[in-house]
Design a protein around this motif. Structure first.
Motif, PDB file in Angstrom:
ATOM      1  N   MET A  81       0.842  -1.202   0.000  1.00 24.23           N
ATOM      2  CA  MET A  81       0.000   0.000   0.000  1.00 24.23           C
ATOM      3  C   MET A  81       0.877   1.251   0.000  1.00 24.23           C
ATOM      4  O   MET A  81       1.843   1.355   0.739  1.00 24.23           O
ATOM      5  N   MET A  82       0.547   2.187  -0.894  1.00 25.22           N
ATOM      6  CA  MET A  82       1.304   3.426  -0.989  1.00 25.22           C
ATOM      7  C   MET A  82       0.564   4.552  -0.270  1.00 25.22           C
ATOM      8  O   MET A  82      -0.657   4.525  -0.118  1.00 25.22           O
ATOM      9  N   LEU A  83       1.322   5.546   0.157  1.00 22.31           N
ATOM     10  CA  LEU A  83       0.752   6.701   0.848  1.00 22.31           C
ATOM     11  C   LEU A  83       0.286   7.738  -0.168  1.00 22.31           C
ATOM     12  O   LEU A  83       0.784   7.797  -1.299  1.00 22.31           O
ATOM     13  N   ALA A  96      -3.575  17.483  -6.318  1.00 24.84           N
ATOM     14  CA  ALA A  96      -4.431  16.751  -5.389  1.00 24.84           C
ATOM     15  C   ALA A  96      -3.669  15.557  -4.818  1.00 24.84           C
ATOM     16  O   ALA A  96      -2.765  15.019  -5.470  1.00 24.84           O
ATOM     17  N   PRO A  97      -3.990  15.123  -3.599  1.00 25.33           N
ATOM     18  CA  PRO A  97      -3.302  13.963  -3.025  1.00 25.33           C
ATOM     19  C   PRO A  97      -3.648  12.681  -3.783  1.00 25.33           C
ATOM     20  O   PRO A  97      -4.816  12.337  -3.941  1.00 25.33           O
ATOM     21  N   LEU A  98      -2.603  12.026  -4.252  1.00 29.12           N
ATOM     22  CA  LEU A  98      -2.746  10.789  -5.015  1.00 29.12           C
ATOM     23  C   LEU A  98      -1.718   9.775  -4.535  1.00 29.12           C
ATOM     24  O   LEU A  98      -0.643  10.144  -4.057  1.00 29.12           O
ATOM     25  N   CYS A  99      -2.031   8.503  -4.700  1.00 28.84           N
ATOM     26  CA  CYS A  99      -1.059   7.456  -4.392  1.00 28.84           C
ATOM     27  C   CYS A  99      -0.201   7.116  -5.607  1.00 28.84           C
ATOM     28  O   CYS A  99       0.972   6.763  -5.467  1.00 28.84           O
ATOM     29  N   SER A 100      -0.742   7.228  -6.799  1.00 24.37           N
ATOM     30  CA  SER A 100      -0.078   6.808  -8.034  1.00 24.37           C
ATOM     31  C   SER A 100       0.977   7.816  -8.481  1.00 24.37           C
ATOM     32  O   SER A 100       0.665   8.996  -8.698  1.00 24.37           O
ATOM     33  N   TYR A 101       2.212   7.348  -8.664  1.00 22.84           N
ATOM     34  CA  TYR A 101       3.265   8.216  -9.174  1.00 22.84           C
ATOM     35  C   TYR A 101       3.024   8.582 -10.634  1.00 22.84           C
ATOM     36  O   TYR A 101       3.358   9.696 -11.068  1.00 22.84           O
ATOM     37  N   GLU A 102       2.460   7.653 -11.414  1.00 27.09           N
ATOM     38  CA  GLU A 102       2.182   7.957 -12.814  1.00 27.09           C
ATOM     39  C   GLU A 102       1.201   9.123 -12.930  1.00 27.09           C
ATOM     40  O   GLU A 102       1.397  10.041 -13.751  1.00 27.09           O
ATOM     41  N   ALA A 112      11.438  11.195  -7.582  1.00 30.38           N
ATOM     42  CA  ALA A 112      12.446  10.346  -6.946  1.00 30.38           C
ATOM     43  C   ALA A 112      12.695  10.779  -5.503  1.00 30.38           C
ATOM     44  O   ALA A 112      12.810   9.944  -4.597  1.00 30.38           O
ATOM     45  N   ILE A 113      12.786  12.095  -5.282  1.00 29.13           N
ATOM     46  CA  ILE A 113      12.954  12.620  -3.921  1.00 29.13           C
ATOM     47  C   ILE A 113      11.742  12.246  -3.071  1.00 29.13           C
ATOM     48  O   ILE A 113      11.876  11.848  -1.906  1.00 29.13           O
ATOM     49  N   LYS A 134      10.466  -1.290  -3.754  1.00 27.15           N
ATOM     50  CA  LYS A 134      10.185  -2.360  -4.720  1.00 27.15           C
ATOM     51  C   LYS A 134       8.991  -3.185  -4.275  1.00 27.15           C
ATOM     52  O   LYS A 134       8.104  -3.528  -5.074  1.00 27.15           O
ATOM     53  N   GLU A 135       8.942  -3.500  -2.991  1.00 30.41           N
ATOM     54  CA  GLU A 135       7.831  -4.290  -2.458  1.00 30.41           C
ATOM     55  C   GLU A 135       6.508  -3.579  -2.640  1.00 30.41           C
ATOM     56  O   GLU A 135       5.468  -4.222  -2.874  1.00 30.41           O
ATOM     57  N   ARG A 136       6.532  -2.245  -2.579  1.00 32.89           N
ATOM     58  CA  ARG A 136       5.291  -1.466  -2.694  1.00 32.89           C
ATOM     59  C   ARG A 136       5.034  -0.967  -4.108  1.00 32.89           C
ATOM     60  O   ARG A 136       4.073  -0.240  -4.340  1.00 32.89           O
ATOM     61  N   GLY A 137       5.919  -1.299  -5.034  1.00 33.57           N
ATOM     62  CA  GLY A 137       5.644  -1.047  -6.441  1.00 33.57           C
ATOM     63  C   GLY A 137       6.049   0.305  -6.979  1.00 33.57           C
ATOM     64  O   GLY A 137       5.564   0.710  -8.041  1.00 33.57           O
ATOM     65  N   PHE A 138       6.968   1.026  -6.307  1.00 34.70           N
ATOM     66  CA  PHE A 138       7.370   2.323  -6.854  1.00 34.70           C
ATOM     67  C   PHE A 138       8.886   2.499  -6.925  1.00 34.70           C
ATOM     68  O   PHE A 138       9.379   3.617  -6.984  1.00 34.70           O
TER      69      PHE A 138
END
Length: 384
Positions: free
Chosen positions: A1-3, A48-54, A239-240, A321-325
């Motif tokens: 789960m990502m923040l 807006a607050p999002l979890c997805s980096y894309e 990245a930061i 890596k475990e969380r997918g980013f």
């Protein structure tokens, strides 16, 4: 789960040769999603607050493209990278809202020391005690994020001797903000500052990190990292952010990382010692960024900023890596290898380029790859 993650992006407007021009009154009147700063020469937009980096990548890029398009209708104007008035103008404040009493206070008290640009990274954390613990850890490591983002080596057309002139100049307010030991401590401290007048309002807390929310200091829902210089490359900014998110995920899994309990500094004076150490590290990084010699909060040992970041990268990459980013974390390696924006610009100065030529080239490069990156990743979101 990502923040969840969101950004507040401050950026200068000006000409293609790097002269900064105040246009925020016209921008905010005619373009949705932008707000003015006390000085008219920079403008802010938020994501807006999002979890997805894309999705965050497109949310960073698309408002900039819209702003660039609008600036063309006003004249030969563009966006100017960097965190200070690099080529001139620090002798005068250009009020964006002359009737605003808070802006009047800022101009009168701080002058153009606050006419800077930055990026604020917000990470969603709903539990107030976990948020305080997160703020403590990020506060003592905030200099590392400044080291990666430094982009303000010039002021009034000259190198200043600092990689982040912005953080060197910016008035941290109040003078000495403690590491908050609990949510109750933060509430008491804030109420005291408002009563003493060292803070004009709840927003008037200008430190490297602060708890934030819809009703400060009572209802909080996010950590706000405020120390970073503006990062014109959105992949570098993500990245930061990925480094910050991975560190917070690690803390959530291992609460013993709390500096107030994990540090080996003397327990009786630990809060004050950690604060003094951190403020000294911030100033060292403002001058030398990745090459700064710092003292580690765990035991006071000396360590280079780039070595500390490299150690954290190796430690946190499996978590990302475990969380997918983890792919969004990877550009940190390039920053460590090639230097941040300030270091690259100063290298150009050392080879004979003037400050104006360096800034003008940065403007041109940013505009070109910003459009290319948006074309590749945000097809359905681009303005015409």
């Amino acid at each position: 789960m990502m923040l969840s993650k969101g950004f507040e992006i401050e950026i200068y407007t000006g000409t293609h040769d790097g002269q900064i021009v105040g246009l925020s009154d016209r921008i905010t009147a005619n373009l949705d999603g932008f707000v003015r700063e006390p000085d008219s020469r920079n403008v802010e937009y938020t994501t807006a607050p999002l979890c997805s980096y894309e999705r965050l990548l497109c949310d960073l890029l698309v408002p900039r493209l819209r702003l660039r398009q609008y600036l063309k209708t006003l004249g030969p104007y563009t966006l100017v990278p960097g965190g200070t008035l690099a080529l001139g103008g620090s002798d005068r404040f250009y009020r964006s809202d002359p009737a605003n009493p808070y802006h009047a206070y800022i101009e009168r008290t701080y002058g153009t020391k606050v006419v800077t640009a930055s990026v604020h990274i917000n990470i969603g954390i709903a539990d107030p005690e976990l948020l305080m613990r997160a703020c403590r850890l990020v506060r003592v490591e905030a200099p590392l994020y400044l080291a990666l983002s430094a982009s303000s080596p010039f002021l009034d057309g000259e190198p200043t001797g600092f990689h982040s002139t912005r953080w060197h100049l910016f008035p941290q307010t109040p003078d000495r903000v403690p590491l908050f030991e609990s949510h109750a401590h933060f509430i008491r401290w804030t109420e005291e500052q408002l009563e003493l007048g060292t803070m004009q309002n709840v927003r008037h807390l200008w430190s490297s990190v602060r708890p934030n929310g819809d009703c400060r200091p009572y209802n909080l829902n996010r950590l706000e990292l405020r120390i970073c210089d503006p990062v014109i490359d959105p992949l570098a900014l993500l990245a930061i952010t990925a480094l910050l998110e991975a560190r917070l995920c690690q803390l959530m899994d291992d609460p013993s990382l709390d500096p107030l309990t994990a540090s080996l500094l003397p327990a009786a004076t630990r809060n004050d010692d950690l604060l003094s150490l951190t403020l000294a590290n911030e100033m060292a990084v403002a001058r030398h960024s990745l090459d700064a010699s710092l003292r580690h909060w765990q035991d006071g040992r000396t360590i280079k900023a780039r070595d500390w970041i490299a150690q954290l990268y190796a430690e946190l990459r499996p978590i990302a890596k475990e969380r997918g980013f983890s792919c969004f974390l990877s550009p940190l390696q390039r920053i460590l290898r090639e230097g941040n924006a300030a270091q690259q610009w100063l290298q150009q100065v050392e080879t004979g380029h003037g400050c104006q030529a360096v800034v003008a080239q940065a403007i041109q490069e940013a505009q070109q790859w910003e459009r290319e990156l948006a074309d590749q990743t945000c097809h359905g979101s681009l303005v015409a």
